[in-house]
Scaffold this active site. Structure first.
Site, mmCIF file in Angstrom:
data_model
loop_
_atom_site.group_PDB
_atom_site.id
_atom_site.type_symbol
_atom_site.label_atom_id
_atom_site.label_comp_id
_atom_site.label_asym_id
_atom_site.label_seq_id
_atom_site.Cartn_x
_atom_site.Cartn_y
_atom_site.Cartn_z
ATOM 1 N N SER A 269 -67.619 20.701 40.837
ATOM 2 C CA SER A 269 -67.528 19.488 41.646
ATOM 3 C C SER A 269 -67.624 19.857 43.131
ATOM 4 O O SER A 269 -68.644 20.403 43.554
ATOM 5 C CB SER A 269 -66.235 18.731 41.313
ATOM 6 O OG SER A 269 -66.290 17.413 41.802
ATOM 7 N N HIS B 96 -68.402 14.382 33.812
ATOM 8 C CA HIS B 96 -68.071 15.248 34.949
ATOM 9 C C HIS B 96 -67.156 16.393 34.520
ATOM 10 O O HIS B 96 -67.254 17.504 35.034
ATOM 11 C CB HIS B 96 -67.417 14.421 36.058
ATOM 12 C CG HIS B 96 -67.296 15.159 37.355
ATOM 13 N ND1 HIS B 96 -68.384 15.712 37.992
ATOM 14 C CD2 HIS B 96 -66.224 15.446 38.143
ATOM 15 C CE1 HIS B 96 -67.993 16.297 39.114
ATOM 16 N NE2 HIS B 96 -66.691 16.155 39.216
ATOM 17 N N ASP C 223 -72.749 12.761 33.354
ATOM 18 C CA ASP C 223 -71.795 12.681 34.470
ATOM 19 C C ASP C 223 -71.956 11.348 35.200
ATOM 20 O O ASP C 223 -73.002 11.057 35.770
ATOM 21 C CB ASP C 223 -72.049 13.851 35.425
ATOM 22 C CG ASP C 223 -70.920 14.058 36.419
ATOM 23 O OD1 ASP C 223 -70.229 13.075 36.742
ATOM 24 O OD2 ASP C 223 -70.740 15.201 36.885
#
Length: 885
Positions: A752, A862, A830
């Site tokens: 991320s 994600h 995601d």
């Protein structure tokens, strides 16, 4: 062993880490050019990690995962103390909680009995007792609805079973979602406590199609529960089985474009970026009518996403639905239109619903509160006299705390004459009150701390609040605001200025102060004892690396008393009568344990009551045999801040050997990786890397949380431009202090924001980082959402330079030309950092002729959820590192 250090080096090329490593070149050949000047120095030799086959790495991961599966998610949580009033009984409290019993794979609702007396010479371990009899809470085959799946992503839930519950103390009613349905059971309250056998929960039947989400008990009448179904608000009476739909915003169409409205539901951005997971709130009060009936009220948010961009996520793995479709507001684009409304339910003496009515604000929300973009928090005062809301502007630099009397809401009108009739019926002097305001030039971190006291006079209100923007550190305040009513003539033409509703502050008293933080985000709580005038809170007063429970007087603030033992980081919950607390605590070398403490001492001096160990809920499990905890270090950075880091030393450390090094990074706001808590579960892979011979370094640089707004705010308008320098400075400090760090073989890896920084590291410091492994990275900030991106980077038109500098996909020309230095990983489904980011990055890499490797996880969002995908990712990580670092 001697190695040559050449005095004259070739000109450095920015794209090559080899220029940095040139000082560690191989031994000088006996027949080297005699005209070349060579200085000799003693340089340690390199340690090389043993190379395993793919199957060999799988075995290593299997072994580590087998252990983590034994301890992960086992700790009890979500505690509810209920005091027992049986003077002759042996127990003072029954403690309810969620936990995973031994041998179970899913969370369940459990309880333990806390004894009145203990034998101090013996360790009392409380037994975990099942409340529910033979109950499977996880849906059949573990298949969740799309709504549940997405909520689990937003809440970062990894556990199965019952993940939350609502509780009504007076009736002893428990309400929870499980197995794609809603259930309730009772224990305590008016009906007494179950004594031995677990109970069978009652399923709440429904006429609704689809999943029922976010169930809540009405505090004013626990016969009534509300829930969300298909983006609308419903209510049901569990005694009579009467069910009613309260709102009619959603049409139930398959076409997202033609069905943009919802009621009582938090939007994606509100859930993901503001940690608000609900969109409706029961009033705590039920008004008794003259005929014996009741009036119940719910405040709810109505959302219209008509102008919000629609995102399509195609995937062959979705099979029956060819593409998933979402509303997703990219930075600089339109946000949803929002409003607050009121649902009112009237019942007769028997609890039968007579009517349900929706009410709207007397003037549109945007007219009453111009410039407001987000409803960050909402709720009711304890007596139900006011609804309240925390409002933010689009820049998230201005916050308003607003009181809304229920009389400010009028029945929804079909025309002007009807509206005027409803306005005429409003009580005189009804208006909203802006009781507090914060303004900052950095950003406002939304928090969860608001405790309004019952009013002692109608012209003022006192409350406890935390403020970060005032001193740069998050601290507690006791505030009294004057509710000065205006003379407002409500009309369609009336356009109020915000000063019309703004209240003056009579008193604002700081309860805490200093360069440390009161914990207020991510579901943090305070516990207020109005009898002793004490407030219990969690904070970092002793050290930014540990969370502790503290108590301070809110009437005459001064001394702050710590209740938890130092050397550990704690997460606490205080009993409702303030005589006990429970702490889940650990440190880097001690796995978590959960202990109950009793506060003992003179009632005349409640501030100085001492915590006495009472009982254990869970003892620390033994560390796995090969677990070696990381060392915490700190260093003064050139930025003027002291930075903290962790180092996992290679397990097979050989004197005089230099080990390949991995920099594990997150580096973004709202996250702290380095603290004195146990890392052997969530970050077990870092220990696995160390066991294979890697040194692993973790550094919290500027931008990470719990160090104050100035520290976190260093990223303002320049994400990606300051973080890497802190990481490199930390690496160089560690290499100087610990001689086994090989700065010629450093990998940077994160997920991320950490994936974003991994790419940034390879772009800006390719001479430092030999390889980068970037998971689910944001590669172009223009494609990320409004709530997050604009908070830190402003809107694109105001910060074009910052957006360009921070978008890695626009700087691929600076990436190295050597193969096997970049690995990108991303889940195809995601819905947070869309696969578009990796798609766009790869397109730019191909256009620039740059080498890369890509690993896609077709069925993952994600966060990687599927155990097989998680295992594959970890093997891939180890394989790439052993081959190319």
């Amino acid at each position: 062993m001697y190695r040559g250090k050449r005095v004259k080096l070739e000109d450095e090329t920015e794209g090559s880490w080899k220029s940095f490593a040139a000082v560690r070149m191989t031994a000088v050949d006996d027949i080297s050019d005699s005209t070349e000047v060579v200085e000799m120095e003693d340089v340690p030799s390199q340690f090389f990690v043993e190379k395993h086959s793919w199957d060999g790495l799988r075995d290593i991961i299997h072994n580590s995962r087998m252990y983590s599966g034994m301890v992960i998610n086992k700790a009890p949580h979500d505690f509810q103390f209920v005091q027992k009033h049986d003077e002759s009984g042996p127990h003072s409290h029954r403690l309810y909680y969620l936990g995973m019993p031994y041998g179970s794979r899913e969370n369940s609702l459990l309880y333990s009995e806390i004894p009145k007396k203990i034998r101090k010479e013996a360790l009392l371990v409380l037994s975990w007792k099942q409340m529910l009899d033979h109950f499977q809470a996880t849906p059949h085959h573990g298949v969740y609805s799309r709504e549940e799946e997405l909520l689990r992503e937003r809440k970062r839930l990894g556990v199965f079973g019952i993940t939350s519950y609502d509780y009504h103390a007076q009736s002893g009613l428990f309400l929870f979602q499980a197995s794609n349905s809603l259930f309730y059971c009772r224990d305590g309250g008016h009906n007494g406590f179950i004594q031995a056998a677990p109970m069978k929960p009652m399923e709440i039947k429904t006429q609704c199609s689809g999943i029922r989400m976010d169930p809540k008990i009405s505090p004013g009448d626990p016969s009534f529960i509300a829930f969300i179904n298909n983006n609308d608000l419903w209510v049901t009476n569990i005694e009579t089985a009467e069910e009613r739909r309260l709102t009619f915003c959603h049409k139930g169409l398959n076409n997202v474009k033609e069905d943009p409205k919802s009621a009582g539901v938090a939007t994606f951005v509100i859930q993901e970026e503001f940690d608000r997971f609900t969109g409706y709130w029961w009033s705590p009060a039920a008004t008794e009518d003259a005929d014996g009936g009741k009036t119940l009220q719910l405040l709810y948010e109505e959302v219209d996403e008509s102008e919000v961009e629609i995102i399509h996520v195609p995937s062959p793995a979705l099979e029956e639905r060819k593409a998933d479709v979402y509303r997703y507001p990219r930075t600089g684009s339109k946000n949803p239109q929002i409003s607050l409304k009121l649902a009112e339910i009237r019942t007769d003496q028997q609890g039968k619903m007579i009517s349900a009515q929706n009410k709207e604000l007397v003037l549109p929300f945007t007219t009453l509160f111009p410039g407001v973009e987000y409803i960050a928090r909402a709720g009711w005062t304890k007596d139900g006299k006011f609804a309240w809301a925390v409002l933010l502007d689009r820049s998230q630099q201005k916050l308003q705390l607003v009181l809304l009397p229920p009389a400010l809401f009028i029945p929804v009108s079909v025309d002007d004459p009807q509206w005027e009739e409803h306005v005429e019926a409003m009580p005189e002097g009804v208006q909203p009150f802006i009781i507090y305001e914060e303004i900052t030039d950095i950003w406002i971190n939304v928090h969860d701390i608001f405790y309004p006291f019952i009013q002692t006079s109608n012209d003022k209100i006192s409350f406890l609040w935390v403020n970060e923007s005032q001193t740069g550190f998050c601290h507690l305040y006791r505030i009294t605001s004057l509710l000065k009513p205006g003379c407002h003539q409500w009309s369609r033409e009336y356009s109020p200025s915000e000063d019309d509703f703004k209240c003056s502050t009579e008193e604002e008293v700081a309860l805490t102060s200093g360069e440390w933080e009161v914990l207020a985000r991510h579901g943090s709580k305070i516990w207020v004892n109005e009898e002793t005038k004490l407030v219990y809170f969690q904070g970092t007063k002793d050290t930014p690396l540990e969370h502790h429970l503290y108590v301070v007087s809110y009437e005459s603030p001064g001394e702050i008393v710590r209740l938890t033992k130092p050397g550990f980081s704690h997460s606490c919950s205080v009993s409702q009568n303030f005589d006990m607390f429970i702490s889940h605590y650990s440190n880097v070398s001690t796995p978590p344990c959960v202990h109950v403490y009793k506060l003992t001492g003179a009632d005349s001096d409640p501030l100085h009551k001492e915590p006495e160990f009472w009982a254990s809920m869970m003892e620390a499990t033994g560390c796995r045999p090969d677990y070696i905890p990381p060392e915490i270090f700190s260093f003064p950075a050139s930025s003027g801040f002291r930075l903290y880091g962790m180092l996992y030393k290679p397990h097979n450390l050989k004197p005089g050997k230099k080990h390949p090094t991995i920099l594990f990074v997150y580096g973004g706001p709202q996250v702290q990786l380095v603290n004195n808590s146990y890392k052997g579960v969530k970050y077990l892979r870092l220990n696995t890397l160390a066991s294979l011979g890697y040194a692993v370094v973790v550094i919290d640089g500027r931008g990470s949380c719990q160090r104050g707004l100035k520290f976190e705010g260093a990223l303002k308008n320049k994400m990606g431009q300051v973080e890497i320098e802190d990481q490199v400075e930390g690496l160089q400090f560690v290499a100087e202090k610990y001689k086994f760090i090989d700065l010629s073989r450093v990998a940077i890896h994160g997920w991320s924001y950490g994936g974003f920084l991994s790419l940034m590291g390879l772009i800006h410091r390719p001479n430092i980082f030999k390889v980068a492994i970037a998971g689910a990275p944001v590669t172009v900030w223009m494609a990320y959402d409004t709530g997050y991106t604009e908070r830190y980077m402003d809107v694109p038109e105001n910060n074009q330079q910052g957006y360009e500098a921070g978008s890695v996909a626009l700087h691929v020309d600076k990436l190295p030309n050597e193969p096997n230095r970049l690995l990108i990983l991303h889940g195809f489904l995601d819905e947070n950092v869309h696969f578009f980011h990796t798609n766009f990055l790869v397109s730019q890499l191909i256009r620039a002729g740059k080498p890369y490797q890509l690993q896609i996880y077709p069925n993952e969002r994600h966060s990687i959820r599927c155990p097989e995908s998680g295992e594959h990712y970890e093997i891939m990580l180890l394989y790439f590192l052993q081959q190319h670092l």
